[in-house]
Motif scaffolding. Structure first.
Motif, PDB file in Angstrom:
ATOM      1  N   MET A   1      -4.235  17.839 -19.032  1.00 31.11           N
ATOM      2  CA  MET A   1      -4.373  17.104 -17.797  1.00 31.11           C
ATOM      3  C   MET A   1      -3.012  16.955 -17.122  1.00 31.11           C
ATOM      4  O   MET A   1      -2.011  16.699 -17.772  1.00 31.11           O
ATOM      5  CB  MET A   1      -4.970  15.734 -18.099  1.00 31.11           C
ATOM      6  CG  MET A   1      -4.899  14.797 -16.946  1.00 31.11           C
ATOM      7  SD  MET A   1      -6.416  13.899 -16.796  1.00 31.11           S
ATOM      8  CE  MET A   1      -6.054  12.991 -15.356  1.00 31.11           C
TER       9      MET A   1
ATOM     10  N   SER B   1       4.116  14.787 -15.329  1.00 30.71           N
ATOM     11  CA  SER B   1       4.091  16.157 -15.848  1.00 30.71           C
ATOM     12  C   SER B   1       5.088  17.037 -15.105  1.00 30.71           C
ATOM     13  O   SER B   1       5.230  16.942 -13.887  1.00 30.71           O
ATOM     14  CB  SER B   1       2.701  16.777 -15.690  1.00 30.71           C
ATOM     15  OG  SER B   1       1.725  16.070 -16.403  1.00 30.71           O
TER      16      SER B   1
ATOM     17  N   SER C   1      -4.191  20.606 -11.201  1.00 29.58           N
ATOM     18  CA  SER C   1      -5.232  20.519 -12.228  1.00 29.58           C
ATOM     19  C   SER C   1      -6.214  21.671 -12.097  1.00 29.58           C
ATOM     20  O   SER C   1      -6.600  22.284 -13.104  1.00 29.58           O
ATOM     21  CB  SER C   1      -5.968  19.180 -12.129  1.00 29.58           C
ATOM     22  OG  SER C   1      -5.096  18.122 -12.435  1.00 29.58           O
TER      23      SER C   1
ATOM     24  N   ASP D   1      -6.741  24.681 -14.845  1.00 31.70           N
ATOM     25  CA  ASP D   1      -8.048  25.073 -15.391  1.00 31.70           C
ATOM     26  C   ASP D   1      -8.250  26.583 -15.347  1.00 31.70           C
ATOM     27  O   ASP D   1      -8.978  27.131 -16.168  1.00 31.70           O
ATOM     28  CB  ASP D   1      -9.180  24.388 -14.621  1.00 31.70           C
ATOM     29  CG  ASP D   1      -9.259  22.889 -14.896  1.00 31.70           C
ATOM     30  OD1 ASP D   1      -8.639  22.424 -15.866  1.00 31.70           O
ATOM     31  OD2 ASP D   1      -9.936  22.199 -14.113  1.00 31.70           O
TER      32      ASP D   1
END
Length: 92
Positions: free
Chosen positions: A1, A6, A80, A84
């Protein structure tokens, strides 16, 4: 995530390139490509593997005179979705 803290970078073998025919910026990975809008290009160009998403958003907010929290939320959503698809990764 992907979180505000991050540090995100393009995945190995993924590159930002300008399409020679259309002049649009695309995200290229082996066997796939993704055309990007101007906001996505700005976020991805700002990723340097050392700054957090929050720091990138603050920098873009100052440059574009926009709310940092909105840019941060949109950047997290973009990154995000790309994570993915294995197009970006969280730096160690």
């Amino acid at each position: 995530m992907i979180a505000p803290e991050s540090v995100v970078a393009l995945a190995p073998k993924v590159r930002l390139r300008e399409d020679r025919i259309t002049g649009k910026t695309v995200l290229l990975a082996p066997e796939r490509g993704l055309e990007l809008n101007a906001s996505a290009v700005a976020v991805l160009r700002a990723l340097d593997g050392t700054r957090s998403v929050r720091e990138v958003a603050a920098s873009l907010a100052a440059t574009h005179n926009a709310p940092a929290d909105r840019i941060e939320a949109e950047a997290i959503a973009l990154l995000s979705a790309l994570a993915d698809r294995a197009l970006v990764r969280v730096a160690p």
